[in-house]
Design a protein around this motif. Structure first.
Motif, short mmCIF file in Angstrom:
data_model
loop_
_atom_site.label_atom_id
_atom_site.label_comp_id
_atom_site.label_asym_id
_atom_site.label_seq_id
_atom_site.Cartn_x
_atom_site.Cartn_y
_atom_site.Cartn_z
N TRP A 190 4.95 2.15 -5.74
CA TRP A 190 5.16 3.52 -5.29
C TRP A 190 6.62 3.89 -5.43
CZ3 TRP A 190 0.55 5.53 -4.74
CH2 TRP A 190 -0.50 4.66 -4.47
N LYS A 210 4.73 8.82 -4.78
CA LYS A 210 3.69 8.82 -5.82
C LYS A 210 3.68 7.46 -6.51
CE LYS A 210 3.28 13.39 -5.51
NZ LYS A 210 2.19 14.06 -4.95
N SER A 211 2.64 7.21 -7.28
CA SER A 211 2.55 5.93 -8.00
C SER A 211 3.63 5.86 -9.08
CB SER A 211 1.17 5.77 -8.63
OG SER A 211 1.06 6.61 -9.76
N SER A 250 0.84 -1.19 0.00
CA SER A 250 0.00 0.00 0.00
C SER A 250 0.88 1.25 0.00
CB SER A 250 -0.91 0.02 1.23
OG SER A 250 -0.16 0.31 2.40
N ARG A 251 0.29 2.37 -0.32
CA ARG A 251 1.04 3.62 -0.30
C ARG A 251 1.59 3.90 1.09
NH1 ARG A 251 1.09 8.64 0.95
NH2 ARG A 251 2.11 10.16 -0.38
N GLU A 252 0.78 3.68 2.12
CA GLU A 252 1.22 3.91 3.51
C GLU A 252 2.40 3.00 3.87
OE1 GLU A 252 0.11 6.46 5.63
OE2 GLU A 252 -0.72 7.04 3.69
#
Length: 144
Positions: free
Chosen positions: A85, A69-70, A21-23
């Protein structure tokens, strides 16, 4: 036997592994830089009594967070299936400026009484500490 081999292949396949996940990516990148500038911790998990280190980690994470960012957004010509990411610059900064900001984040979290003040040229110890922090500031981007 064949079944065991097939399960092992499936579990080790990067495409089938649970996506980060981003987190989780922000935490991972924060950990990478935090432990590079604090090698004396030997990558040990922070404890309740590590108040100064915890504050340093939290401030570094706050600085890194908007810069994650992605892959599709950041990388030049990502492969069609690329997901994940990447660490990048924001607000027109260069990577050099970004790493300077991250070094400032660590330095001033270690020395909060100096926040907002430039390190005087006569302060060789402060300059040396900041420079050592800055030397460790690097995260590869887009597989480079």
């Amino acid at each position: 036997m064949v079944c065991s081999l097939a399960i092992a292949l499936v579990l080790s396949s990067p495409n089938l592994a649970k996506a980060e996940s981003r987190e989780q990516a922000v935490d991972r990148l924060t950990d990478i830089l935090f432990y590079r500038v604090n090698p004396q911790l030997n990558n040990r998990k922070l404890q309740a009594g590590d108040r100064e280190y915890s504050n340093q980690w939290r401030r570094l994470r706050e600085a890194i967070d908007p810069r994650v960012k992605s892959v599709q957004e950041v990388c030049f010509r990502p492969a069609p299936g690329d997901t994940g990411w990447e660490f990048t610059v924001i607000n027109g900064e260069t990577y050099e400026q970004t790493y300077d900001i991250l070094a400032d984040t660590i330095f001033y979290s270690r020395h909060p009484q100096r926040t907002g003040q430039q390190i005087p040229k006569s302060d060789r110890i402060g300059i040396s500490e900041w420079s050592a922090i800055r030397r460790e500031m690097y995260i590869s981007n887009c597989g480079l």
